[in-house]
Design an enzyme around this catalytic site. Structure first.
Site, PDB file in Angstrom:
ATOM      1  N   GLU A 151      14.302   0.545  61.920  1.00 53.59           N
ATOM      2  CA  GLU A 151      13.930  -0.622  61.173  1.00 53.59           C
ATOM      3  C   GLU A 151      11.919  -0.831  61.233  1.00 53.59           C
ATOM      4  OE1 GLU A 151      16.417  -1.481  57.921  1.00 53.59           O
ATOM      5  OE2 GLU A 151      16.671   0.137  59.756  1.00 53.59           O
ATOM      6  N   CYS A 383      10.105 -15.540  29.891  1.00 58.52           N
ATOM      7  CA  CYS A 383      10.068 -13.710  30.258  1.00 58.52           C
ATOM      8  C   CYS A 383      10.230 -13.031  28.343  1.00 58.52           C
ATOM      9  CB  CYS A 383       9.899 -13.480  30.525  1.00 58.52           C
ATOM     10  SG  CYS A 383       8.529 -11.190  31.165  1.00 58.52           S
ATOM     11  N   GLN A 387      11.665 -13.192  24.312  1.00 62.69           N
ATOM     12  CA  GLN A 387      11.261 -12.257  23.627  1.00 62.69           C
ATOM     13  C   GLN A 387      12.502 -12.121  22.855  1.00 62.69           C
ATOM     14  OE1 GLN A 387      10.031  -8.638  26.304  1.00 62.69           O
ATOM     15  NE2 GLN A 387       8.392  -9.606  26.684  1.00 62.69           N
ATOM     16  N   HIS A 509       5.888 -16.746  33.916  1.00 64.87           N
ATOM     17  CA  HIS A 509       7.930 -17.629  34.478  1.00 64.87           C
ATOM     18  C   HIS A 509       6.849 -19.103  34.658  1.00 64.87           C
ATOM     19  CE1 HIS A 509      10.036 -13.818  34.337  1.00 64.87           C
ATOM     20  NE2 HIS A 509       8.893 -13.244  34.432  1.00 64.87           N
ATOM     21  N   GLU A 511       8.794 -20.807  36.241  1.00 63.14           N
ATOM     22  CA  GLU A 511       9.446 -21.129  37.725  1.00 63.14           C
ATOM     23  C   GLU A 511       8.821 -20.702  38.867  1.00 63.14           C
ATOM     24  OE1 GLU A 511      11.541 -17.102  36.113  1.00 63.14           O
ATOM     25  OE2 GLU A 511       9.702 -19.056  35.570  1.00 63.14           O
TER      26      GLU A 511
END
Length: 546
Positions: A151, A383, A387, A509, A511
């Site tokens: 590939e 994130c 929640q 995020h 980080e």
């Protein structure tokens, strides 16, 4: 001056450290006054890693423009302190999708579409596009995988063609290879490196430099041997022994004279003398004996630490600047659901729940949030971690365990987390979330505002679900502060608890924007709170941005 291109290929085995090597070389060139950037060429057929399991690919690293990319782009940004864009990560999937789209439109006027020249031309176009979109003088291009992979061949052929088109003076090939150690005889072997270089040369690429990676010191005679058999300048055969300190790699390359050789090879002169004082201090700080603080990272992919690469590095950055050492307790969320690993949670001085998708381990993460709230342990939710902190708080104030996110329970009577309105009709998974850099307005007097010392910040997002504003008032009355909102006030970006030493969650995020010389403010505040909880003294280590 004409843009210079440095192409990185890998030999013998994958995961040999090409990404870190490229990033560290980029740092050495930046120290000499050049504008640098980097690109990763990934040979897989996926359009991007956004829908790939972290077990397959590690973390998905998100850029300012919302591109979901390979974790190596995190290395590039952290080492070189640059901001990359979506053209900096190109995959075979993107290439073929573009070519097939053009063919369907009739752009090729009925011609036969072939790997050469159509696929290779598109690869070359995307490589040269990087300099045009970033104004970089030197572009470092890493080809994923290993020489010999089927590939990878179109990418390697494209690199071969680029030397002819751009000129030898503007291109350079660096081959990063591995020297295996034979325990029975106690020696390193160069034969696999010779074979990989032979494979590279068979397709028309002669490496200008070989970085010989090893877990053991490399004798001079072995370097001489590699130089002789691989026909590479002896100065350009560079040993790179594994180091326990990731950020020491630029210093090791500097000592080996790599940057000077590269500039000489590309016909460039150093614009300024590199100043490594701060970087050396940083590495010395890593090695210094420091008091430990334990942070429990509760996730669903903890067997593969690379799934949380940026989170791990952000914790280390924050700890370094506070003069402590972070010991990460890797806790599998499903273990908590089954009543295991509770003792690890109990010994933690801070609890971090990172982002993620899917229902596996959700109740374990909620349990971690509950433990943090009831035991007053510092908590940082990223994130999904935010929640689930909200879900746990809802179950507490409504006294009903059915409160949930509609991602996990569409029939919940308390859908405190729900789909973004613009996500309601979307059926495709790849690249369709709220992605990239968005502004966040901070509420004065909150822990978030105190950490940032700013009123408006920009952070990177990757999510479909958000806090359900139907419940905003009742949550505020119960003691939750929405300390960060979108400028129009519509979206909750940061939530924190009023009666808690530090329990804060972000919809974004943070980080992804942490740097070794500039830790993210929220991570620094979180680790500081964990130190206070553990009664571990901090010794701030201030460093200017490098």
């Amino acid at each position: 001056m004409a843009t210079k291109y440095i192409f990185f290929t890998g030999g013998v085995v994958s995961s040999v450290g090409k990404g870190v090597t490229a990033a560290a070389i980029g740092r050495t060139l930046k120290e000499r006054g050049f504008a640098v950037t980097a690109q990763k060429l990934d040979p897989y057929l996926n359009v991007d890693p956004g829908t790939m399991s972290p077990y397959q690919h590690g973390e998905v690293y998100v850029l300012d423009d919302g591109a979901e990319t390979d974790l190596d782009l995190g290395h590039y940004e952290r080492f070189m302190d640059v901001r990359l864009n979506r053209v900096c990560n190109t995959t075979t999937g993107q290439i073929y999708a573009e070519i097939i789209s053009k063919e369907r439109r009739g752009d090729f006027l009925g011609g036969t579409i072939q790997v050469i020249p159509h696929i290779t031309n598109e690869i070359k176009r995307r490589i040269t596009l990087v300099a045009k979109t970033t104004n970089a003088e030197i572009v470092l291009v890493e080809v994923g995988g290993t020489v010999g992979d089927i590939e990878s061949q179109p990418f390697l052929e494209s690199l071969r063609q680029l030397r002819r088109e751009l000129g030898r003076e503007n291109t350079m090939y660096i081959h990063v290879t591995w020297l295996p150690y034979i325990g029975a005889t106690g020696e390193l072997k160069t034969k696999p490196t010779q074979h990989s270089v032979s494979e590279l040369r068979s397709i028309g690429i002669n490496p200008d430099m070989i970085i010989a990676r090893s877990d053991y010191p490399v004798e001079r005679s072995l370097l001489d041997k590699i130089s002789l058999y691989c026909d590479v300048d002896r100065r350009a055969v560079v040993p790179m022994t594994t180091t326990s300190v990731l950020y020491e790699v630029p210093l090791l390359l500097e000592e080996a004279g790599v940057a000077d050789f590269i500039l000489e090879r590309l016909g460039l002169e150093t614009r300024r003398q590199p100043d490594w004082n701060l970087w050396r201090r940083l590495v010395a700080q890593v090695r210094r004996e420091k008091p430990k603080v334990k942070i429990a990272l509760v996730g669903k992919y903890v067997e593969l630490h690379d799934a949380y690469m940026s989170v791990r590095e952000a914790l280390k950055h924050a700890a370094l600047h506070l003069g402590v050492e972070v010991e990460i307790l890797w806790i599998h969320a499903t273990d908590l659901e089954r009543g295991r690993s509770l003792e690890m949670l109990e010994e933690a001085h801070g609890i971090l729940v990172p982002g993620g998708f899917g229902s596996r381990g959700i109740e374990g993460k909620i349990l971690a949030a509950r433990y943090a709230r009831t035991h007053k342990v510092p908590y940082l939710g990223l994130c999904l971690g935010m929640q689930l902190m909200v879900v746990e708080f809802a179950r507490y104030i409504f006294n009903d365990e059915r409160a949930n996110s509609t991602e996990f329970d569409r029939t919940t009577p308390y859908p405190v987390i729900d789909l973004l309105p613009e996500q309601q009709q979307i059926t495709e998974m790849g690249g369709t979330m709220r992605l990239g850099l968005y502004p966040c307005q901070l509420k004065p007097g909150t822990k978030a505002a105190q950490a940032y010392q700013e009123s408006l910040v920009q952070e990177r997002h990757r999510h479909r679900f958000e806090f359900n504003n139907t419940y905003r008032q009742v949550f505020e009355e119960a003691g939750m502060i929405f300390s960060g909102l979108s400028p129009d006030g519509r979206l909750v970006e940061i939530a924190e608890l009023a009666d808690h030493p530090f329990m804060l969650g972000t919809q974004f995020h943070p980080e992804f924007l942490s740097r070794p010389t500039r830790p993210h403010p929220l991570f620094k505040a979180f680790v500081k709170a964990a130190c206070e909880y553990a009664r571990v003294p901090i010794q701030p280590f201030e460093m200017e941005a490098v």
